[in-house]
Scaffold this motif. Structure first.
Motif, PDB file in Angstrom:
ATOM      1  N   PHE A  93       0.832  -1.199   0.000  1.00 16.56           N
ATOM      2  CA  PHE A  93       0.000   0.000   0.000  1.00 16.56           C
ATOM      3  C   PHE A  93       0.873   1.257   0.000  1.00 16.56           C
ATOM      4  N   LEU A  94       1.912   1.285   0.830  1.00 20.04           N
ATOM      5  CA  LEU A  94       2.806   2.442   0.881  1.00 20.04           C
ATOM      6  C   LEU A  94       3.561   2.633  -0.437  1.00 20.04           C
ATOM      7  N   PHE A  95       3.977   1.520  -1.053  1.00 13.30           N
ATOM      8  CA  PHE A  95       4.630   1.603  -2.359  1.00 13.30           C
ATOM      9  C   PHE A  95       3.673   2.172  -3.400  1.00 13.30           C
ATOM     10  N   GLU A  96       2.425   1.717  -3.380  1.00  8.41           N
ATOM     11  CA  GLU A  96       1.443   2.211  -4.343  1.00  8.41           C
ATOM     12  C   GLU A  96       1.193   3.699  -4.174  1.00  8.41           C
ATOM     13  N   ILE A  97       1.155   4.186  -2.940  1.00 10.23           N
ATOM     14  CA  ILE A  97       0.991   5.624  -2.703  1.00 10.23           C
ATOM     15  C   ILE A  97       2.145   6.382  -3.346  1.00 10.23           C
ATOM     16  N   ALA A  98       3.368   5.894  -3.129  1.00  5.63           N
ATOM     17  CA  ALA A  98       4.546   6.582  -3.671  1.00  5.63           C
ATOM     18  C   ALA A  98       4.630   6.478  -5.186  1.00  5.63           C
ATOM     19  N   ALA A  99       4.317   5.318  -5.739  1.00  5.77           N
ATOM     20  CA  ALA A  99       4.513   5.095  -7.174  1.00  5.77           C
ATOM     21  C   ALA A  99       3.299   5.464  -8.021  1.00  5.77           C
ATOM     22  N   LEU A 100       2.105   5.233  -7.487  1.00  4.28           N
ATOM     23  CA  LEU A 100       0.900   5.395  -8.301  1.00  4.28           C
ATOM     24  C   LEU A 100      -0.044   6.483  -7.797  1.00  4.28           C
ATOM     25  N   GLY A 101       0.257   7.022  -6.641  1.00  5.75           N
ATOM     26  CA  GLY A 101      -0.558   8.119  -6.114  1.00  5.75           C
ATOM     27  C   GLY A 101      -1.580   7.682  -5.092  1.00  5.75           C
TER      28      GLY A 101
END
Length: 178
Positions: free
Chosen positions: A128-136
């Protein structure tokens, strides 16, 4: 000897297939061997910590506590706990199944086990944290808001579709594992 061959027939079949592949196409066979070796190495790095944590869970958490918080009468608290534990877990999906077996031994409700496995596979906090950083934020939060109800709905449907006899057999099988 026949018992051993029967038990390991899948492994032996793959071993023979890899040997034949190496004999007929050495480059592809060696590449397959490297990939297999990397997969085995990854499993050997992941599985021991999971089993260590399972041993601690098995010894430190009484069955009554697990039944109280995640058993048949746990309600929404069991669902939320299953989502949280599955989301906080680390490691590949195959690590969830030994945990699910211990949950079965501890009397966790079948639907909560299905929710736990679903959460492990789709709602991990690091992902989830990666998705926030990479995909918004919009994408990550939207996916999470769709996944969580989806996991619960699928777990509910599956728990109703699987017969009580099959569920009982799963629990008995998990209880016999030591």
């Amino acid at each position: 000897m026949k018992k051993i061959i029967k038990r390991y027939r899948g492994f032996l079949f793959v071993l023979v297939a890899m040997i034949l592949l190496i004999l007929f196409n050495q480059e592809l066979g060696l590449k397959t061997l490297r990939i297999t070796g990397n997969s085995v190495k990854e499993m050997l790095l992941v599985i021991p910590p999971i089993f260590l944590l399972l041993g601690l869970l098995d010894v430190w958490v009484p069955r009554e506590t697990m039944i109280k918080y995640m058993g048949e009468g746990s309600g929404i608290k069991g669902v939320l706990l299953a989502i949280f534990i599955g989301s906080a877990a680390a490691g590949p999906l195959y690590g969830a199944f030994p945990v699910a077996a211990v949950f079965m031994k501890k009397g966790v409700k079948f639907m909560n086990i299905l929710i736990f496995i679903g959460a492990w596979s789709t709602t991990k906090i690091p992902m989830f944290l990666f998705e926030i950083a990479a995909l918004g934020n919009t994408f990550a939060i939207t996916r999470l808001l769709i996944d969580i109800p989806g996991i619960i709905i699928i777990a509910f449907i599956l728990s109703k579709m699987v017969s009580k006899k099959e569920v009982q057999a799963l629990y008995e099988n998990a209880a016999s594992i030591d």
